[in-house]
Motif scaffolding. Structure first.
Motif, short mmCIF file in Angstrom:
data_model
loop_
_atom_site.label_atom_id
_atom_site.label_comp_id
_atom_site.label_asym_id
_atom_site.label_seq_id
_atom_site.Cartn_x
_atom_site.Cartn_y
_atom_site.Cartn_z
N VAL A 1 0.83 -1.20 0.00
CA VAL A 1 0.00 0.00 0.00
C VAL A 1 0.87 1.26 0.00
O VAL A 1 1.61 1.50 0.94
CB VAL A 1 -0.94 0.00 1.23
N ALA A 2 0.78 2.05 -1.07
CA ALA A 2 1.56 3.29 -1.18
C ALA A 2 0.86 4.47 -0.50
O ALA A 2 1.51 5.40 -0.03
CB ALA A 2 1.81 3.61 -2.65
N TRP A 3 -0.47 4.43 -0.48
CA TRP A 3 -1.28 5.52 0.09
C TRP A 3 -2.63 4.93 0.46
O TRP A 3 -3.09 3.99 -0.19
CB TRP A 3 -1.45 6.61 -0.98
N HIS A 4 -3.27 5.48 1.49
CA HIS A 4 -4.60 4.98 1.86
C HIS A 4 -5.41 6.06 2.56
O HIS A 4 -4.87 7.03 3.08
CB HIS A 4 -4.49 3.76 2.77
N THR A 5 -6.72 5.85 2.56
CA THR A 5 -7.65 6.70 3.30
C THR A 5 -8.96 5.94 3.46
O THR A 5 -9.14 4.86 2.89
CB THR A 5 -7.88 8.05 2.57
N PHE A 6 -9.88 6.49 4.22
CA PHE A 6 -11.23 5.96 4.31
C PHE A 6 -12.15 7.00 3.67
O PHE A 6 -12.06 8.19 3.99
CB PHE A 6 -11.65 5.74 5.77
N LEU A 7 -13.00 6.56 2.74
CA LEU A 7 -13.92 7.46 2.04
C LEU A 7 -15.36 7.01 2.23
O LEU A 7 -15.64 5.80 2.29
CB LEU A 7 -13.63 7.44 0.52
N THR A 8 -16.27 7.98 2.27
CA THR A 8 -17.69 7.64 2.25
C THR A 8 -18.02 7.19 0.82
O THR A 8 -17.26 7.46 -0.13
CB THR A 8 -18.57 8.85 2.61
N ASP A 9 -19.16 6.55 0.65
CA ASP A 9 -19.57 6.15 -0.71
C ASP A 9 -19.73 7.38 -1.61
O ASP A 9 -19.36 7.34 -2.79
CB ASP A 9 -20.88 5.34 -0.65
N ALA A 10 -20.24 8.47 -1.04
CA ALA A 10 -20.41 9.70 -1.82
C ALA A 10 -19.06 10.29 -2.24
O ALA A 10 -18.93 10.84 -3.33
CB ALA A 10 -21.21 10.73 -1.02
#
Length: 175
Positions: free
Chosen positions: A138-147
């Motif tokens: 994994v080079a980069w990550h985040t948590f996103l909402t579906d929107a």
């Protein structure tokens, strides 16, 4: 926990399967990829305590789809390993956590492109632990909402198998 991966991901031994997901042989991962041999993979949708989706960009050193974005963690199922075992192992490894709840199996499908073919088992899991993603994966990550994810589906380069799994998962949930 789980089996040890060889240091060189191309040496990992995979079960080679037919169109009915029956094992017909074994091959090292590098050979399976180079020759387009059908094998098994797991896709785990990971959501945090707030219901946001774990999204990441793969490292440039990945054997397949380097530097592409993915909305699943997962990977290949090793020789003799069950889909369920692989799902938990891959999720914990990629997220850098231990003690993750067992991912819930949802459905399977055969992914096929001009170069690749694999049986794909799709899972979901809630991860309320702090993540520390594996730097080799994994080079980069985040948590996103579906929107937040939706507009990025056409903006970012996504792994094609993950994108297909994502669309199939949305269809599965809309039934």
């Amino acid at each position: 926990m789980g089996r040890m991966k060889p240091t060189d991901q191309t040496e990992e031994i995979l079960d080679i399967v037919d169109e009915n997901d029956e094992v017909v042989g074994q091959a090292p991962r590098g050979e399976a990829t180079a020759r387009g041999l059908r094998h098994r993979c797991v896709f785990i949708e990971v959501r945090d305590a707030r219901g946001r989706l774990f999204v990441h960009r793969r490292t440039a050193t990945k054997l397949v789809f380097p530097s592409h974005y993915d909305m699943f963690v997962g990977g290949v199922v090793g020789a003799g390993e069950s889909y369920d075992e692989a799902a938990l192992r891959e999720a914990e490894e990629e997220l850098g956590v231990s003690g993750l709840p067992r991912p819930e199996p949802l459905f399977t499908f055969l992914y096929t492109s001009a170069e690749h073919s694999w049986w794909s088992a799709v899972y979901q899991v809630r991860c309320e632990l702090p993540v520390n993603p594996q730097t080799e994966e994994v080079a980069w990550h985040t948590f996103l909402t579906d929107a937040e994810l939706e507009p990025r589906l056409t903006e970012w380069p996504w792994v094609p198998d993950g994108l297909e799994a994502y669309h199939r998962l949305r269809e599965f949930r809309s039934r």
